[in-house]
Enzyme design. Structure first.
Site, mmCIF file in Angstrom:
data_model
loop_
_atom_site.group_PDB
_atom_site.id
_atom_site.type_symbol
_atom_site.label_atom_id
_atom_site.label_comp_id
_atom_site.label_asym_id
_atom_site.label_seq_id
_atom_site.Cartn_x
_atom_site.Cartn_y
_atom_site.Cartn_z
ATOM 1 N N LYS A 23 -3.819 -9.545 6.488
ATOM 2 C CA LYS A 23 -4.734 -10.316 5.639
ATOM 3 C C LYS A 23 -4.203 -11.726 5.452
ATOM 4 O O LYS A 23 -3.015 -11.921 5.185
ATOM 5 C CB LYS A 23 -4.878 -9.669 4.258
ATOM 6 N N ASP A 27 -7.919 2.748 -8.821
ATOM 7 C CA ASP A 27 -6.589 2.167 -8.983
ATOM 8 C C ASP A 27 -5.812 2.790 -10.143
ATOM 9 O O ASP A 27 -4.587 2.706 -10.172
ATOM 10 C CB ASP A 27 -6.682 0.653 -9.163
ATOM 11 N N TYR A 84 -10.342 -13.116 1.523
ATOM 12 C CA TYR A 84 -9.456 -12.448 2.460
ATOM 13 C C TYR A 84 -10.044 -12.538 3.864
ATOM 14 O O TYR A 84 -11.206 -12.201 4.068
ATOM 15 C CB TYR A 84 -9.343 -10.957 2.253
ATOM 16 N N HIS A 99 -3.352 -1.775 -2.241
ATOM 17 C CA HIS A 99 -4.164 -1.169 -1.193
ATOM 18 C C HIS A 99 -3.620 -1.454 0.201
ATOM 19 O O HIS A 99 -2.971 -2.462 0.431
ATOM 20 C CB HIS A 99 -5.600 -1.703 -1.250
#
Length: 183
Positions: free
Chosen positions: A73, A170, A133, A63
């Site tokens: 991130k 996904d 994250y 992603h």
């Protein structure tokens, strides 16, 4: 905090916190703005924290968010273990389409910095994995994108022995050869 490992790809960094352990347990600083900025050599500001809980063999990714909502991130495992992967999708980069991977576990307490311009994904290696994250931008649904996790051109070695558990989204992400990078 110290940089544990640098990669052949510019940008991503593995960070090892200083952990204090004794008979009671452990303590460490998982985030301190000034130390992170010193490590990165730039001024990073985090706007959103995310957490996921997954059983073993869940694969999330690959992603990214396109500009102007691109995200850097800082990721780590709170409980369990993951194989974490970052793919360079910066079209003018000498390492475009290349990836780095690291194992993050509750035991090693490593943190992984993934700057904007990378697609990110991870495979859980243990049941009940909690993944955290810190993101430099907020989530924006219209800006989200993804790449096929098992794309032959990317050739990521996930070390998978059985079919991973994927979200419906996904399962149908685009192949790398059809991808037009916004970075």
């Amino acid at each position: 905090m110290i940089t544990e490992k640098t990669f052949d790809i510019d940008g991503p960094m593995l960070i090892k916190p200083r952990v204090f352990e004794d008979e009671r347990g452990y303590f460490f600083e998982s985030y301190q703005q000034n130390k992170i900025n010193d490590l990165f050599g730039l001024n990073v500001r985090f706007l959103q924290d995310n957490e996921s809980f997954s059983k073993k063999n869940v694969l999330r990714g690959l992603h990214f968010q396109a500009p102007p909502f691109e995200q850097g991130k800082l990721v780590r495992v709170i409980k369990g273990a993951v194989l974490d992967v970052a793919v360079d999708i910066r079209k003018n980069s000498r390492t475009y389409g290349k990836y780095v991977k690291v194992e993050l576990t509750e035991a090693n307490k490593l943190m992984f910095w993934i700057p904007p311009g990378f697609a990110h994904g991870f495979l859980t290696l243990e049941d009940d994995t909690i993944f955290s994250y810190k993101c430099t931008n907020v989530y924006d649904q219209k800006s989200e994108g993804g790449l096929n996790w098992n794309d032959q051109d990317l050739n990521i070695d996930w070390g998978i022995v059985s079919e991973p558990i994927l979200s419906e989204k996904d399962k149908v992400e685009i192949p790398f050869k059809e991808f037009k990078s916004p970075f």
